[in-house]
Scaffold this motif. Structure first.
Motif, PDB file in Angstrom:
ATOM      1  N   LEU A   2      -4.079   2.493 -11.885  1.00  0.00           N
ATOM      2  CA  LEU A   2      -3.387   2.417 -10.957  1.00  0.00           C
ATOM      3  C   LEU A   2      -4.044   1.474  -9.917  1.00  0.00           C
ATOM      4  O   LEU A   2      -5.602   1.641  -9.706  1.00  0.00           O
ATOM      5  N   VAL A   3      -3.558   0.083  -9.703  1.00  0.00           N
ATOM      6  CA  VAL A   3      -4.355  -0.970  -8.807  1.00  0.00           C
ATOM      7  C   VAL A   3      -3.863  -1.012  -7.533  1.00  0.00           C
ATOM      8  O   VAL A   3      -2.392  -1.191  -7.407  1.00  0.00           O
ATOM      9  N   GLY A   4      -4.387  -0.808  -6.339  1.00  0.00           N
ATOM     10  CA  GLY A   4      -3.975  -1.055  -5.078  1.00  0.00           C
ATOM     11  C   GLY A   4      -4.253  -2.555  -4.697  1.00  0.00           C
ATOM     12  O   GLY A   4      -5.422  -2.676  -4.573  1.00  0.00           O
ATOM     13  N   ASN A   5      -3.283  -3.230  -4.354  1.00  0.00           N
ATOM     14  CA  ASN A   5      -3.393  -4.583  -4.045  1.00  0.00           C
ATOM     15  C   ASN A   5      -3.518  -4.682  -2.411  1.00  0.00           C
ATOM     16  O   ASN A   5      -2.916  -3.768  -1.745  1.00  0.00           O
ATOM     17  N   LYS A   6      -3.955  -6.054  -1.936  1.00  0.00           N
ATOM     18  CA  LYS A   6      -4.095  -6.346  -0.506  1.00  0.00           C
ATOM     19  C   LYS A   6      -4.988  -5.515   0.255  1.00  0.00           C
ATOM     20  O   LYS A   6      -4.603  -4.957   1.269  1.00  0.00           O
ATOM     21  N   SER A   7      -6.190  -4.769  -0.442  1.00  0.00           N
ATOM     22  CA  SER A   7      -7.087  -4.066   0.189  1.00  0.00           C
ATOM     23  C   SER A   7      -7.813  -4.418   1.568  1.00  0.00           C
ATOM     24  O   SER A   7      -8.229  -3.989   2.550  1.00  0.00           O
ATOM     25  N   ASP A   8      -7.591  -5.792   1.723  1.00  0.00           N
ATOM     26  CA  ASP A   8      -7.921  -6.631   2.834  1.00  0.00           C
ATOM     27  C   ASP A   8      -7.126  -6.154   3.994  1.00  0.00           C
ATOM     28  O   ASP A   8      -7.469  -6.520   4.963  1.00  0.00           O
ATOM     29  N   LEU A   9      -6.109  -5.803   4.161  1.00  0.00           N
ATOM     30  CA  LEU A   9      -4.926  -5.470   4.873  1.00  0.00           C
ATOM     31  C   LEU A   9      -4.887  -4.135   5.423  1.00  0.00           C
ATOM     32  O   LEU A   9      -3.676  -3.498   5.235  1.00  0.00           O
ATOM     33  N   ARG A  10      -6.001  -3.513   5.642  1.00  0.00           N
ATOM     34  CA  ARG A  10      -6.131  -2.238   5.833  1.00  0.00           C
ATOM     35  C   ARG A  10      -5.001  -1.549   7.039  1.00  0.00           C
ATOM     36  O   ARG A  10      -4.452  -0.462   6.800  1.00  0.00           O
ATOM     37  N   HIS A  11      -4.790  -2.227   7.941  1.00  0.00           N
ATOM     38  CA  HIS A  11      -3.859  -1.985   9.062  1.00  0.00           C
ATOM     39  C   HIS A  11      -2.442  -2.028   8.394  1.00  0.00           C
ATOM     40  O   HIS A  11      -1.475  -1.273   9.028  1.00  0.00           O
ATOM     41  N   LEU A  12      -2.063  -2.409   7.384  1.00  0.00           N
ATOM     42  CA  LEU A  12      -0.688  -2.546   6.835  1.00  0.00           C
ATOM     43  C   LEU A  12      -0.521  -1.699   5.586  1.00  0.00           C
ATOM     44  O   LEU A  12       0.474  -1.603   4.978  1.00  0.00           O
ATOM     45  N   ARG A  13      -1.441  -0.726   5.317  1.00  0.00           N
ATOM     46  CA  ARG A  13      -1.391  -0.087   4.237  1.00  0.00           C
ATOM     47  C   ARG A  13      -0.359   0.985   4.248  1.00  0.00           C
ATOM     48  O   ARG A  13      -0.052   1.562   5.202  1.00  0.00           O
ATOM     49  N   ALA A  14       0.412   0.939   3.014  1.00  0.00           N
ATOM     50  CA  ALA A  14       1.640   2.200   2.910  1.00  0.00           C
ATOM     51  C   ALA A  14       1.150   3.408   2.355  1.00  0.00           C
ATOM     52  O   ALA A  14       1.789   4.475   2.701  1.00  0.00           O
ATOM     53  N   VAL A  15       0.046   3.418   1.646  1.00  0.00           N
ATOM     54  CA  VAL A  15      -0.400   4.490   1.098  1.00  0.00           C
ATOM     55  C   VAL A  15      -1.926   4.572   1.286  1.00  0.00           C
ATOM     56  O   VAL A  15      -2.715   3.778   0.885  1.00  0.00           O
ATOM     57  N   PRO A  16      -2.314   5.505   1.554  1.00  0.00           N
ATOM     58  CA  PRO A  16      -3.738   5.894   1.938  1.00  0.00           C
ATOM     59  C   PRO A  16      -4.719   5.957   0.683  1.00  0.00           C
ATOM     60  O   PRO A  16      -4.098   6.449  -0.405  1.00  0.00           O
ATOM     61  N   THR A  17      -5.627   5.582   0.789  1.00  0.00           N
ATOM     62  CA  THR A  17      -6.586   5.516  -0.374  1.00  0.00           C
ATOM     63  C   THR A  17      -6.799   6.753  -0.963  1.00  0.00           C
ATOM     64  O   THR A  17      -6.782   6.894  -2.010  1.00  0.00           O
ATOM     65  N   ASP A  18      -7.124   7.861  -0.168  1.00  0.00           N
ATOM     66  CA  ASP A  18      -7.023   9.171  -0.645  1.00  0.00           C
ATOM     67  C   ASP A  18      -6.011   9.730  -1.710  1.00  0.00           C
ATOM     68  O   ASP A  18      -5.989  10.289  -2.473  1.00  0.00           O
ATOM     69  N   GLU A  19      -4.647   9.457  -1.085  1.00  0.00           N
ATOM     70  CA  GLU A  19      -3.310   9.658  -1.570  1.00  0.00           C
ATOM     71  C   GLU A  19      -3.193   9.031  -3.019  1.00  0.00           C
ATOM     72  O   GLU A  19      -2.754   9.783  -4.001  1.00  0.00           O
ATOM     73  N   ALA A  20      -3.644   7.831  -3.210  1.00  0.00           N
ATOM     74  CA  ALA A  20      -3.592   6.843  -4.175  1.00  0.00           C
ATOM     75  C   ALA A  20      -4.593   7.451  -5.202  1.00  0.00           C
ATOM     76  O   ALA A  20      -4.375   7.621  -6.413  1.00  0.00           O
ATOM     77  N   LYS A  21      -5.972   7.854  -4.764  1.00  0.00           N
ATOM     78  CA  LYS A  21      -6.790   8.341  -5.650  1.00  0.00           C
ATOM     79  C   LYS A  21      -6.296   9.759  -6.276  1.00  0.00           C
ATOM     80  O   LYS A  21      -6.685   9.897  -7.568  1.00  0.00           O
ATOM     81  N   SER A  22      -6.017  10.348  -5.506  1.00  0.00           N
ATOM     82  CA  SER A  22      -5.426  11.786  -6.057  1.00  0.00           C
ATOM     83  C   SER A  22      -4.116  11.443  -6.965  1.00  0.00           C
ATOM     84  O   SER A  22      -4.325  12.467  -7.861  1.00  0.00           O
ATOM     85  N   PHE A  23      -3.355  10.877  -6.707  1.00  0.00           N
ATOM     86  CA  PHE A  23      -2.126  10.451  -7.644  1.00  0.00           C
ATOM     87  C   PHE A  23      -2.727  10.084  -8.958  1.00  0.00           C
ATOM     88  O   PHE A  23      -2.150  10.382 -10.039  1.00  0.00           O
TER      89      PHE A  23
END
Length: 55
Positions: A2-23
């Motif tokens: 699972l790759v989360g893209n656009k990590s530089d745009l934290r303020h526009l994040r649709a899915v929190p990192t912890d939620e993605a890691k858990s998934f």
């Protein structure tokens, strides 16, 4: 993987990192966040995803 893209745009994040890691963990996937803008983890993501391929 699972790759989360656009990590530089934290303020526009649709899915929190912890939620993605858990998934990813629940579904037997590795997880990495990338940013093409500043090249963060892009090469690492490609190498990691291709590591299982080949003869």
């Amino acid at each position: 993987m699972l790759v989360g893209n656009k990590s530089d745009l934290r303020h526009l994040r649709a899915v929190p990192t912890d939620e993605a890691k858990s998934f990813a963990e629940k579904n037997g996937l590795s997880f990495i966040e990338t940013s093409a803008l500043d090249s963060t983890n892009v090469e690492t993501a490609f190498h990691s995803s291709l590591a299982g391929w080949g003869p």
